[in-house]
Scaffold this motif. Structure first.
Motif: not given
Length: 159
Positions: A126-137
């Protein structure tokens, strides 16, 4: 005030469901991993990266949920000893700081999403960026919940 309460109620319920499902999934995943490792001597590789993503979801959404409930970190013992006006100022300052924190978290994690978009999480792909999408939300939710609490505080003061 109701213009913010209704969307925040929906957000709150959604976060509760997502965090609860994530916690249940994490529990099952850990049990599966332990059984596979110690009973069958065949530890699955994919458990750790998925568990890390679930922990991020649980922690960030849980933090946002506590902000809505007013259960975030605070110096209650100090605030409770202040006169009513001082309590109001301290609580307003606290929510203001939470909003500033949420904004900083939003932009910091958004930069990380952009920087890691092309990277992949090893094993699961999965894209590494997924880890940072959660804190954005979660940061958006924290800001909205803090704003709701701040507006409720001043609406209460007006009465």
């Amino acid at each position: 005030m109701s213009f913010l309460k209704r969307p925040n109620d929906f957000l709150f319920r959604t976060l509760v469901i997502v965090a609860s499902v994530s916690l249940a999934t994490l529990s099952l995943l850990v049990i599966y991993s332990v059984v596979m490792r110690y009973v069958f001597s065949d530890a699955p590789d994919f458990v750790e990266p998925i568990a890390l993503l679930l922990v991020i979801v649980i922690a960030m959404f849980g933090a946002a949920l506590k902000v809505r409930e007013g259960g975030h970190i605070g110096l209650d013992s100090l605030v409770n000893k202040l006169p009513p006006r001082g309590q109001l100022v301290a609580t307003a300052f606290q929510h203001g700081c939470l909003i500033v924190f949420a904004i900083a978290l939003f932009f910091g994690c958004l930069q990380m999403v952009e920087a890691t978009m092309e990277d992949r999480i090893p094993i699961i792909g999965l894209p590494e960026s997924l880890r940072y999408c959660v804190p954005v939300i979660a940061s958006v939710c924290i800001a909205m919940f803090s704003l709701e609490n701040l507006l409720a505080l001043f609406a209460q003061k007006q009465k």
